[in-house]
Motif scaffolding. Structure first.
Motif, short mmCIF file in Angstrom:
data_model
loop_
_atom_site.label_atom_id
_atom_site.label_comp_id
_atom_site.label_asym_id
_atom_site.label_seq_id
_atom_site.Cartn_x
_atom_site.Cartn_y
_atom_site.Cartn_z
N ARG A 6 0.99 -1.14 0.11
CA ARG A 6 -0.31 -0.01 -0.12
C ARG A 6 1.05 1.60 0.23
N PRO A 7 0.84 1.92 -1.10
CA PRO A 7 1.60 3.28 -0.75
C PRO A 7 1.67 3.88 0.26
N HIS A 8 2.82 4.64 0.49
CA HIS A 8 2.81 5.80 1.91
C HIS A 8 2.10 6.76 0.99
N ASN A 56 11.33 6.92 -14.09
CA ASN A 56 10.26 5.67 -14.30
C ASN A 56 12.10 4.69 -13.30
N GLY A 57 12.02 3.46 -13.33
CA GLY A 57 13.26 2.82 -13.18
C GLY A 57 13.23 2.15 -14.67
N THR A 58 12.24 1.94 -15.20
CA THR A 58 12.74 1.28 -17.00
C THR A 58 13.11 2.28 -17.72
N ILE A 59 13.34 3.52 -17.85
CA ILE A 59 13.70 3.97 -18.32
C ILE A 59 15.22 3.99 -18.01
N TYR A 151 23.72 -2.43 -12.02
CA TYR A 151 22.80 -3.72 -11.68
C TYR A 151 21.47 -2.85 -11.04
N ASP A 152 20.31 -3.77 -11.12
CA ASP A 152 18.95 -3.36 -11.57
C ASP A 152 19.30 -3.89 -9.57
N ALA A 153 18.99 -2.01 -8.69
CA ALA A 153 18.84 -2.19 -7.46
C ALA A 153 16.91 -1.34 -8.00
N ALA A 154 16.51 -1.46 -8.27
CA ALA A 154 14.87 -1.23 -8.13
C ALA A 154 13.89 -1.75 -6.83
N GLN A 155 14.20 -2.37 -6.05
CA GLN A 155 13.41 -2.78 -4.88
C GLN A 155 15.34 -2.58 -4.20
N ALA A 156 15.62 -2.20 -3.49
CA ALA A 156 17.59 -2.12 -2.98
C ALA A 156 17.74 -0.29 -2.26
N LEU A 174 17.62 2.98 -9.78
CA LEU A 174 16.45 2.70 -8.47
C LEU A 174 15.42 2.35 -8.94
N SER A 175 14.43 1.88 -9.23
CA SER A 175 12.71 2.32 -8.97
C SER A 175 12.38 3.55 -8.28
N LEU A 176 11.17 4.14 -8.34
CA LEU A 176 11.10 5.50 -7.01
C LEU A 176 9.41 5.26 -7.74
N HIS A 177 9.04 4.00 -7.66
CA HIS A 177 7.35 4.01 -7.93
C HIS A 177 6.74 3.48 -6.90
N ALA A 178 5.20 4.50 -7.11
CA ALA A 178 4.57 4.58 -5.51
C ALA A 178 4.81 3.50 -4.77
N THR A 179 4.75 2.21 -5.40
CA THR A 179 4.81 0.73 -4.67
C THR A 179 6.34 0.73 -3.48
N LYS A 180 7.17 1.50 -4.56
CA LYS A 180 8.17 1.07 -3.30
C LYS A 180 8.14 1.56 -2.24
N ILE A 181 9.16 1.53 -1.52
CA ILE A 181 9.13 2.03 0.36
C ILE A 181 9.59 4.03 -0.59
N PRO A 301 -1.97 -11.78 -1.80
CA PRO A 301 -0.13 -12.09 -2.04
C PRO A 301 -0.22 -11.74 -2.56
N ARG A 302 1.09 -11.35 -3.59
CA ARG A 302 1.18 -11.59 -5.15
C ARG A 302 2.28 -12.76 -5.18
N ARG A 303 2.22 -13.06 -6.80
CA ARG A 303 3.59 -14.34 -6.91
C ARG A 303 4.73 -13.53 -6.80
N TYR A 304 5.31 -12.65 -6.97
CA TYR A 304 6.39 -12.34 -7.11
C TYR A 304 7.14 -12.58 -7.03
N PHE A 305 8.98 -13.51 -8.79
CA PHE A 305 8.47 -13.19 -9.78
C PHE A 305 7.88 -13.71 -10.05
N1 T4K Z 1 13.02 -3.70 -12.24
C1 T4K Z 1 12.88 -4.23 -10.82
C2 T4K Z 1 13.22 -5.40 -10.43
C3 T4K Z 1 11.65 -4.11 -10.44
O1 T4K Z 1 10.64 -4.69 -9.28
C4 T4K Z 1 10.67 -2.81 -10.65
C5 T4K Z 1 9.27 -2.83 -11.18
C6 T4K Z 1 11.51 -1.86 -12.12
C7 T4K Z 1 12.58 -2.60 -12.61
C8 T4K Z 1 10.61 -1.78 -12.74
O2 T4K Z 1 10.69 0.01 -12.09
P1 T4K Z 1 9.64 1.39 -12.76
O3 T4K Z 1 9.87 1.23 -14.06
O4 T4K Z 1 8.28 0.36 -12.58
O5 T4K Z 1 9.69 2.84 -11.98
C9 T4K Z 1 4.57 -3.21 -9.32
C10 T4K Z 1 5.52 -1.63 -9.56
O6 T4K Z 1 4.15 -1.25 -10.52
C11 T4K Z 1 6.48 -1.89 -10.28
O7 T4K Z 1 7.44 -1.07 -10.57
C12 T4K Z 1 7.72 -3.12 -8.97
N2 T4K Z 1 8.69 -3.10 -9.86
C13 T4K Z 1 6.72 -3.87 -9.02
C14 T4K Z 1 7.83 -5.03 -8.36
O8 T4K Z 1 5.46 -4.10 -8.49
P2 T4K Z 1 2.78 -4.61 -10.56
O9 T4K Z 1 1.64 -4.97 -11.66
O10 T4K Z 1 2.97 -5.70 -9.46
O11 T4K Z 1 1.70 -3.09 -9.55
P3 T4K Z 1 0.32 -2.81 -9.55
O12 T4K Z 1 -0.42 -1.77 -10.21
O13 T4K Z 1 -0.06 -4.80 -9.74
O14 T4K Z 1 0.45 -3.07 -7.24
C15 T4K Z 1 0.93 -3.79 -6.39
C16 T4K Z 1 -0.38 -3.41 -5.55
O15 T4K Z 1 0.14 -1.98 -4.60
C17 T4K Z 1 -1.37 -3.61 -5.75
O16 T4K Z 1 -2.60 -4.70 -6.01
C18 T4K Z 1 -2.22 -2.53 -5.07
C19 T4K Z 1 -1.27 -1.88 -4.85
N3 T4K Z 1 -1.32 -0.78 -5.20
C20 T4K Z 1 -0.74 -0.64 -6.49
C21 T4K Z 1 -0.58 1.01 -6.45
C22 T4K Z 1 0.04 1.05 -8.50
C23 T4K Z 1 -1.90 0.78 -4.79
O17 T4K Z 1 -2.81 0.40 -3.18
N4 T4K Z 1 -1.96 2.01 -4.94
C24 T4K Z 1 -0.98 1.75 -6.15
O18 T4K Z 1 -1.76 3.45 -6.40
O19 T4K Z 1 3.94 -3.92 -10.42
#
Ligand code: T4K
Length: 357
Positions: A6-8, A56-59, A151-156, A174-181, A301-305
């Motif tokens: 849950r994003p902070h 974003n982390g992908t770019i 190094y893909d440190a998206a999660q580190a 790094l990824s600074l996506h909403a789902t990250k710490i 829960p989620r099946r990462y990866f």
């Molecule tokens: N490399 C690695 C190792 C990565 O883990 C990632 C991203 C990247 C590269 C690429 O970085 P970015 O281009 O994304 O910056 C999520 C994230 O979208 C993704 O950034 C992240 N890894 C990955 C591990 O997790 P999904 O497909 O699981 O996202 P989503 O939308 O299903 O979200 C997961 C859960 O979070 C949802 O079930 C509900 C909750 N959620 C999510 C969002 C976006 C919320 O409650 N609110 C929200 O706004 O990928």
């Protein structure tokens, strides 16, 4: 509903105080004052230099591959988010999958060494769940083969030993996506070892423009905007609270999950981000039963990866990474975020026990 994360959202008044500055300056993007302030604060916080904030982390991954002129075979991991592999293909290179270690879930250096027996253009590997790879072995392999290492440190975010884990390799992202710490809504960053390459990266994310507006290289638009930087500044003000919450939740899991469930072996000598709580089941059928039980209680829960990236047809280069293909079927990331209440974590542990005991 309880999702895997849950994003902070930082305190609204705190965020507003940063947004007021954007309204005051009317500078919305293009290397504005909030972006510059966030860059400086992040460099200090993480203990790095040459940090470049991007969209974003992908770019960030795509830029890293391009900056290092990586072509041809790229040794990479099959156990990561799809962005890790797709960035390689997007750049016109060919992913070559090296299998992972069965205990750390990070790429196995012996498998990387095997991949490097034929000429390679570079290496791109992931610190899975923020758990550092065997960086010493991988750094050595890259040096010996004379290939660039990303190094893909998206999660580190924030993971450090004697120094930041981001200081390994030629570039870490790094990824600074909403789902990250730590997040900036969408966002990412590169940490670039070489000063000249860092300057090139600054130009590359702004269409290749030099200081005087002349076009010095083929660029792209990879910029982070001022609203995202405002979110980052407000998040950074609260990072300690977030980290403490994640640590609390993780330790409740550690104390209450069935002992039979395996966890990754974390790299000793490094701090833990506690951003993910992966657990490995004895079989996929146990995992599916646990998942179904949690779903009955609206816990997701989620099946990462999953899937193992060496099996994805559209990536065109199927591999044969048996360890990764086994792990993806048995691993589940449990809900893990700072706002999760003790009672909710205990409920999740109890539901898992009700299936596995
Ligand atoms: N490399 C690695 C190792 C990565 O883990 C990632 C991203 C990247 C590269 C690429 O970085 P970015 O281009 O994304 O910056 C999520 C994230 O979208 C993704 O950034 C992240 N890894 C990955 C591990 O997790 P999904 O497909 O699981 O996202 P989503 O939308 O299903 O979200 C997961 C859960 O979070 C949802 O079930 C509900 C909750 N959620 C999510 C969002 C976006 C919320 O409650 N609110 C929200 O706004 O990928």
């Amino acid at each position: 509903m309880i999702y895997v994360t849950r994003p902070h959202l930082p305190d609204r008044a705190r965020l507003d105080s940063y947004l007021d500055r954007v309204y005051g300056s009317n500078q919305l993007t293009n290397n504005g004052p909030l972006l510059r302030e966030l860059t400086e604060r992040l460099e200090n916080y993480l203990g790095v230099t040459n940090l470049l904030l991007v969209a974003n982390g992908t770019i960030a991954l795509q830029l890293a591959l391009r900056l290092l002129k990586i072509e041809g075979r790229v040794i990479t991991t099959p156990f990561s988010f799809p962005a890790t592999t797709s960035a390689i293909i997007w750049q016109g290179a060919q992913p070559v999958f090296a299998d992972i270690d069965a205990e750390t879930f990070n790429v196995d250096p012996a498998e990387v060494a095997a991949g490097l027996e034929e000429p390679a253009g570079g290496m791109l590997v992931t610190h899975v769940y923020g758990n550092p790879c065997d960086v010493d072995a991988l750094d050595q392999l890259a040096k010996k083969a004379n290939v660039p290492l990303i190094y893909d440190a998206a999660q580190a975010f924030g993971v450090r030993g004697a120094t930041s884990v981001l200081l390994h390799g030629d570039i870490s992202i790094l990824s600074l996506h909403a789902t990250k710490i730590f997040h900036t809504l969408e966002g990412g960053a590169l940490v670039i070892r070489d000063d000249a390459l860092f300057e090139e990266a600054e130009r590359m994310i702004n269409f290749g423009f030099g200081d005087g507006g002349e076009i010095l290289g083929v660029g792209i638009n990879g910029k982070m905007n001022e609203f995202e930087a405002a979110m980052g500044l407000a998040m950074l003000d609260e990072i300690q609270y977030i980290q403490e919450g994640l640590k609390r939740v993780y330790s409740i899991y550690e104390e209450n999950l069935p002992e039979s469930l395996l966890r990754p072996r974390w790299h000793s000598g490094y701090s833990r981000s506690h951003s993910y709580c992966p657990v490995l089941f004895d079989s996929e059928s146990t995992l599916l039963r646990v998942q179904a039980r949690l779903h009955e209680h609206e816990i997701y829960p989620r099946r990462y990866f999953r899937p193992s990236l060496d099996t994805v047809d559209v990536y065109g280069h199927p591999g044969n990474c048996e360890v990764s293909q086994d792990i993806v079927n048995r691993i589940l990331c449990l809900p893990q975020y700072a706002a999760l209440e003790d009672q909710q974590v205990l409920e999740i542990c109890g539901l898992i026990h009700s299936v596995t005991d």
